[in-house]
Design a protein around this motif. Sequence first.
Motif, PDB file in Angstrom:
ATOM      1  N   TRP A 170       0.817  -1.219   0.000  1.00  0.00           N
ATOM      2  CA  TRP A 170       0.000   0.000   0.000  1.00  0.00           C
ATOM      3  C   TRP A 170       0.848   1.265   0.000  1.00  0.00           C
ATOM      4  O   TRP A 170       0.581   2.217  -0.742  1.00  0.00           O
ATOM      5  CB  TRP A 170      -0.936  -0.024   1.203  1.00  0.00           C
ATOM      6  CG  TRP A 170      -1.816   1.185   1.314  1.00  0.00           C
ATOM      7  CD1 TRP A 170      -1.714   2.200   2.192  1.00  0.00           C
ATOM      8  CD2 TRP A 170      -2.954   1.490   0.499  1.00  0.00           C
ATOM      9  NE1 TRP A 170      -2.698   3.129   1.994  1.00  0.00           N
ATOM     10  CE2 TRP A 170      -3.482   2.707   0.949  1.00  0.00           C
ATOM     11  CE3 TRP A 170      -3.571   0.855  -0.577  1.00  0.00           C
ATOM     12  CZ2 TRP A 170      -4.590   3.308   0.372  1.00  0.00           C
ATOM     13  CZ3 TRP A 170      -4.682   1.454  -1.159  1.00  0.00           C
ATOM     14  CH2 TRP A 170      -5.168   2.655  -0.679  1.00  0.00           C
ATOM     15  N   SER A 171       1.876   1.317   0.821  1.00  0.00           N
ATOM     16  CA  SER A 171       2.707   2.517   0.936  1.00  0.00           C
ATOM     17  C   SER A 171       3.363   2.877  -0.390  1.00  0.00           C
ATOM     18  O   SER A 171       3.297   4.022  -0.843  1.00  0.00           O
ATOM     19  CB  SER A 171       3.781   2.303   2.011  1.00  0.00           C
ATOM     20  OG  SER A 171       4.671   3.408   2.060  1.00  0.00           O
ATOM     21  N   ALA A 172       3.982   1.897  -1.041  1.00  0.00           N
ATOM     22  CA  ALA A 172       4.650   2.161  -2.322  1.00  0.00           C
ATOM     23  C   ALA A 172       3.636   2.534  -3.402  1.00  0.00           C
ATOM     24  O   ALA A 172       3.906   3.395  -4.248  1.00  0.00           O
ATOM     25  CB  ALA A 172       5.459   0.942  -2.750  1.00  0.00           C
ATOM     26  N   ILE A 173       2.465   1.896  -3.381  1.00  0.00           N
ATOM     27  CA  ILE A 173       1.438   2.200  -4.382  1.00  0.00           C
ATOM     28  C   ILE A 173       0.969   3.637  -4.243  1.00  0.00           C
ATOM     29  O   ILE A 173       0.852   4.373  -5.233  1.00  0.00           O
ATOM     30  CB  ILE A 173       0.258   1.223  -4.249  1.00  0.00           C
ATOM     31  CG1 ILE A 173       0.687  -0.183  -4.661  1.00  0.00           C
ATOM     32  CG2 ILE A 173      -0.927   1.679  -5.088  1.00  0.00           C
ATOM     33  CD1 ILE A 173      -0.348  -1.254  -4.386  1.00  0.00           C
ATOM     34  N   ASN A 177       1.717   6.603  -7.099  1.00  0.00           N
ATOM     35  CA  ASN A 177       0.587   7.188  -7.822  1.00  0.00           C
ATOM     36  C   ASN A 177       0.367   8.648  -7.467  1.00  0.00           C
ATOM     37  O   ASN A 177      -0.094   9.424  -8.316  1.00  0.00           O
ATOM     38  CB  ASN A 177      -0.674   6.372  -7.566  1.00  0.00           C
ATOM     39  CG  ASN A 177      -0.702   5.098  -8.375  1.00  0.00           C
ATOM     40  OD1 ASN A 177      -1.081   5.092  -9.541  1.00  0.00           O
ATOM     41  ND2 ASN A 177      -0.260   4.002  -7.775  1.00  0.00           N
ATOM     42  N   VAL A 178       0.694   9.049  -6.258  1.00  0.00           N
ATOM     43  CA  VAL A 178       0.622  10.464  -5.915  1.00  0.00           C
ATOM     44  C   VAL A 178       1.603  11.262  -6.763  1.00  0.00           C
ATOM     45  O   VAL A 178       1.282  12.349  -7.271  1.00  0.00           O
ATOM     46  CB  VAL A 178       0.898  10.675  -4.414  1.00  0.00           C
ATOM     47  CG1 VAL A 178       1.177  12.153  -4.114  1.00  0.00           C
ATOM     48  CG2 VAL A 178      -0.297  10.217  -3.584  1.00  0.00           C
ATOM     49  N   ALA A 183       2.408  15.117 -11.396  1.00  0.00           N
ATOM     50  CA  ALA A 183       2.832  15.454 -12.762  1.00  0.00           C
ATOM     51  C   ALA A 183       1.621  15.772 -13.632  1.00  0.00           C
ATOM     52  O   ALA A 183       1.645  16.719 -14.431  1.00  0.00           O
ATOM     53  CB  ALA A 183       3.642  14.304 -13.358  1.00  0.00           C
ATOM     54  N   ALA A 184       0.543  15.004 -13.492  1.00  0.00           N
ATOM     55  CA  ALA A 184      -0.669  15.254 -14.281  1.00  0.00           C
ATOM     56  C   ALA A 184      -1.287  16.600 -13.925  1.00  0.00           C
ATOM     57  O   ALA A 184      -1.767  17.336 -14.802  1.00  0.00           O
ATOM     58  CB  ALA A 184      -1.677  14.128 -14.042  1.00  0.00           C
ATOM     59  N   VAL A 386       8.394  19.822  -6.826  1.00  0.00           N
ATOM     60  CA  VAL A 386       7.275  19.222  -6.088  1.00  0.00           C
ATOM     61  C   VAL A 386       7.583  17.768  -5.736  1.00  0.00           C
ATOM     62  O   VAL A 386       7.311  17.312  -4.614  1.00  0.00           O
ATOM     63  CB  VAL A 386       5.975  19.326  -6.921  1.00  0.00           C
ATOM     64  CG1 VAL A 386       4.879  18.464  -6.319  1.00  0.00           C
ATOM     65  CG2 VAL A 386       5.513  20.770  -6.983  1.00  0.00           C
ATOM     66  N   GLN A 387       8.165  17.044  -6.697  1.00  0.00           N
ATOM     67  CA  GLN A 387       8.511  15.651  -6.421  1.00  0.00           C
ATOM     68  C   GLN A 387       9.532  15.571  -5.289  1.00  0.00           C
ATOM     69  O   GLN A 387       9.448  14.698  -4.424  1.00  0.00           O
ATOM     70  CB  GLN A 387       9.088  14.989  -7.676  1.00  0.00           C
ATOM     71  CG  GLN A 387       8.205  15.063  -8.918  1.00  0.00           C
ATOM     72  CD  GLN A 387       7.059  14.072  -8.882  1.00  0.00           C
ATOM     73  OE1 GLN A 387       6.796  13.460  -7.862  1.00  0.00           O
ATOM     74  NE2 GLN A 387       6.377  13.922  -9.985  1.00  0.00           N
TER      75      GLN A 387
END
Length: 555
Positions: A170-173, A177-178, A183-184, A386-387
């Motif tokens: 869950w943590s890596a997912i 995705n965040v 970026a989007a 931001v990343q």
Amino acid sequence: MVLDGEIISSPSVNVPCGGSIRDTTDITGSFTLTEAKDLSVLIEGGALPLPVEVIEQRVVGPTLGKAAIDASWQAGLIGLLLTGLFIAGVYWFVGLLAALALTSYALLAYAMLVGLGSTLTLPGLAGFVLAIGLAIDANVLVFERAREEYAANPSAGLRRALTIGFNKAWSAIIDSNVTTLLAAALLFILGSGPIKGFGVTLSIGVVASMISALVIARVLTEIGVSNRWVEQRPGFSGIGSVGRVRLWLERRDPDLMSRRALWLAVSGAALVFAVSGIVSQGLNLGVEFTGGRVLEYSTTTPISADRAREVVSEVGYPEATVQESDDDKITVRTGQISDDEAIKIETAIGDAAGGATKERDEKIGASLGTELRDKALIALGIALLVQMVYLAFRFKWTFGVAAVLAMFHDVVIVTGVFAWLGKPIDGIFLAAALTIVGLSVNDTVVVFDRVRERWQGSRPEQTFNRLANKAAVETMPRTVNTGLGAMFILAALAVLGGDSLRDFAIALLLGLIIGTYSSVFTATPLVTYFQERWPMSRAAKVPRTSEPRDSGAVI
């Protein structure tokens, strides 16, 4: 009353001789309510103080648009099929169930698009297709974790291993995705026209793919492995073994971090190659960034780019860039020209080819081109910043800096390759570059998440370099499987997407390959060097608890 040289109303006004209208006046006549409101708006609007200047105009022929849309849908369906076959081939029964869940992605994404009232553009279709490849990542992460847990505690059963796999992944997912959604969001905020559409549909695609992978796939796979027949056949389930690649890596136990200086030297050499291409060849900036006009024609009989360039030069435009596409279309890029001058070019090409039909006409003012170019640089800079801030918050600032340097490394190398090949750097490339940022950090986050897990709570005699190396090796099966899943989609785009999407797919394929390399051989070595100077604590920021039957083991 005159607006822009046209009389909009001529009312009779009764005032004393020599007097003037004060405060209010009435306009009477046989108006309908709609006509009265329209007249009121015109009067309140007043005259425009400056002439209107068209700074961007796009005309796309219906046959070109239909062909591109058809090609995109074909690429999406073929990519979805290949991705489903791949995940089923690697993870057997649970992979097949995950592939079935993946088919719900298209319905969810389309429903969200309709609900938001968004317009589907060509880059938007690319965003949907790309998100299919990203959807596989969550399933791969979960299944690899479930394989580890089952290998450590087979007596607990398949369903328990799968549940713990979802919990541990869950943590890596979430982190991966965040970062893609960030970026989007930047594409939507700082982009224009079709690029905004790509940002919107990429966001919708990521959300839809997560629902497909974490809700629908979880329900199907947990029900599937609970079947008694499947429980008695763990090999058929797909999570009964850690896999051949993982077993081979465990036997070889490569010490990648012992050669970290070599890997960073290779990355440095690649950067030098890219920068030398940018400096020596220059960037072939598209019309979006320079201003000008792009004309595309389909001809009755095929004509070479050299012949088209010759006839365009003969009618007075020797500086125009003329290219021939794979589907026998001729593209002419010039500076600012009038419609009459564009007709001269069309006539010249038509005479040389026995007839020509204009398929596309893009006209962008120089001021808009400068604005878009500046926005592109700002978008890239903000994306990296931001990343870095997000990763610094989730991990440590050294991890954020290492990830951002790796992302910068990926984007510069792809840009350099495009410079060497003379390919256009346009708005579509900007979408690809920012997507590469998301893909790169996606891989890096997965490796960093395992590094942090290994390091926090480790014993004093265990070195950071050794644990980072083990984390990189452990995540390689996931990295390879996710990369191959995304490559099926991008390859389908490159082959079937036509000229409008081919360069986009090529840029993403390059970014995917380079980003996969940099997450292990650039970002991780950088973190090990930073750790020596600014060490990360072995203690976790938040105490972690284990479920009663969770072995807590990580192979």
